[in-house]
Design a protein around this motif. Sequence first.
Motif, PDB file in Angstrom:
ATOM      1  N   PRO A 139      35.752  38.412  33.880  1.00 22.40           N
ATOM      2  CA  PRO A 139      36.440  39.652  33.489  1.00 22.40           C
ATOM      3  C   PRO A 139      36.163  40.804  34.443  1.00 22.40           C
ATOM      4  CG  PRO A 139      35.517  38.575  31.560  1.00 22.40           C
ATOM      5  CD  PRO A 139      35.002  37.809  32.746  1.00 22.40           C
ATOM      6  N   ALA A 140      34.937  40.879  34.962  1.00 22.17           N
ATOM      7  CA  ALA A 140      34.611  41.949  35.909  1.00 22.17           C
ATOM      8  C   ALA A 140      35.408  41.802  37.194  1.00 22.17           C
ATOM      9  CB  ALA A 140      33.111  41.944  36.202  1.00 22.17           C
ATOM     10  N   GLN A 141      35.569  40.574  37.677  1.00 20.20           N
ATOM     11  CA  GLN A 141      36.350  40.349  38.889  1.00 20.20           C
ATOM     12  C   GLN A 141      37.819  40.718  38.669  1.00 20.20           C
ATOM     13  OE1 GLN A 141      35.298  36.187  39.462  1.00 20.20           O
ATOM     14  NE2 GLN A 141      34.202  36.697  41.345  1.00 20.20           N
ATOM     15  N   VAL A 142      38.362  40.325  37.522  1.00 20.94           N
ATOM     16  CA  VAL A 142      39.765  40.627  37.231  1.00 20.94           C
ATOM     17  C   VAL A 142      39.980  42.138  37.139  1.00 20.94           C
ATOM     18  CG1 VAL A 142      41.607  40.362  35.519  1.00 20.94           C
ATOM     19  CG2 VAL A 142      40.151  38.405  36.103  1.00 20.94           C
ATOM     20  N   ALA A 143      39.061  42.826  36.470  1.00 21.62           N
ATOM     21  CA  ALA A 143      39.183  44.276  36.348  1.00 21.62           C
ATOM     22  C   ALA A 143      39.086  44.942  37.710  1.00 21.62           C
ATOM     23  CB  ALA A 143      38.109  44.814  35.411  1.00 21.62           C
ATOM     24  N   TRP A 144      38.143  44.496  38.531  1.00 19.63           N
ATOM     25  CA  TRP A 144      38.001  45.054  39.888  1.00 19.63           C
ATOM     26  C   TRP A 144      39.266  44.828  40.709  1.00 19.63           C
ATOM     27  CZ3 TRP A 144      38.305  42.104  44.359  1.00 19.63           C
ATOM     28  CH2 TRP A 144      38.035  42.781  45.547  1.00 19.63           C
ATOM     29  N   ALA A 145      39.822  43.624  40.643  1.00 22.24           N
ATOM     30  CA  ALA A 145      41.029  43.320  41.409  1.00 22.24           C
ATOM     31  C   ALA A 145      42.191  44.193  40.957  1.00 22.24           C
ATOM     32  CB  ALA A 145      41.384  41.839  41.254  1.00 22.24           C
ATOM     33  N   GLY A 146      42.323  44.377  39.640  1.00 21.19           N
ATOM     34  CA  GLY A 146      43.404  45.215  39.131  1.00 21.19           C
ATOM     35  C   GLY A 146      43.276  46.657  39.601  1.00 21.19           C
ATOM     36  N   ARG A 147      42.060  47.198  39.567  1.00 23.29           N
ATOM     37  CA  ARG A 147      41.862  48.580  40.026  1.00 23.29           C
ATOM     38  C   ARG A 147      42.165  48.713  41.509  1.00 23.29           C
ATOM     39  NH1 ARG A 147      37.182  48.144  36.730  1.00 23.29           N
ATOM     40  NH2 ARG A 147      35.904  47.771  38.592  1.00 23.29           N
ATOM     41  N   GLY A 148      41.755  47.729  42.284  1.00 28.97           N
ATOM     42  CA  GLY A 148      41.993  47.791  43.720  1.00 28.97           C
ATOM     43  C   GLY A 148      43.471  47.758  44.062  1.00 28.97           C
TER      44      GLY A 148
END
Length: 278
Positions: free
Chosen positions: A232-241
Amino acid sequence: MNINALQTLLFVPANRPERFATALSSGADAVIIDLEDAVPAADKDAARNMLANWLTEQPPASVLVRINGTGSPWFNQDMALCRSDAVAAVVVPKAEDAEALAELAHVTDKPLLPFIESARALARLDAIASANGVARLLFGQLDMALDLAMDYPPPPGEPDDQAPFLPIRSQLVVCSRAHDLAAPLDAVYTAFHDDAGLQAYVREGMKLGFGGVLLIHPRQVAPAVQAMAPTPAQVAWAGRGLAAEQRVNGAVVAVNEQMVDSPVMARARRILRQDGQR
């Protein structure tokens, strides 16, 4: 079967046909029926005959087969077996000879997945990876440790330190990329009741660039799949980027005090693609 897309490959002994159906229903991307290490010498011929009969009733390209090595007395008959339409690819143990691999691919007309599990194989890695018919590289950790006289595996209860294998595993990843092969498949994790250990091992392999892992028990499939999915942290980071990139029309941008440029965005897109495939 798309050999390049496989992430979880489950071994099942060729002399245990009662386990084939369980393996095929385990959720693994592919099943490797093993004629080599899992079958005692006295049972090799009987196991091959049982497998040959079973293959006649299977759909095309439905399983992989690990044959015995090129120098073994069973090699020629194993090779002939792999011409079956049901065999999607041939798993080759102790691969060291690029010419022998090319000949095997020619005779069977099947893609090959050679095991890299000796010092000689490492020294010839470029030739093996570029041999005709080779589709992906597999890492054979236990045989490699034996060949190099490494202090591995540890006794029960002691830490399973993977650090000594990092240079070898990285060689497989880099060589695969240099020769336009799909990412290699990591070695088995032998403690098949240790879900947490398996997941940590799989995640480490993904960080190094491995594309999947070899498994020895059906219960390992679900933990391995979970470990390969984006967190979930990776997905959230990718979305923000990606949202920040769109705001600045593709220019370099800072997200959470970290620079985000085109290589980082490419990784973010890959993460979101992987998450969408779950």
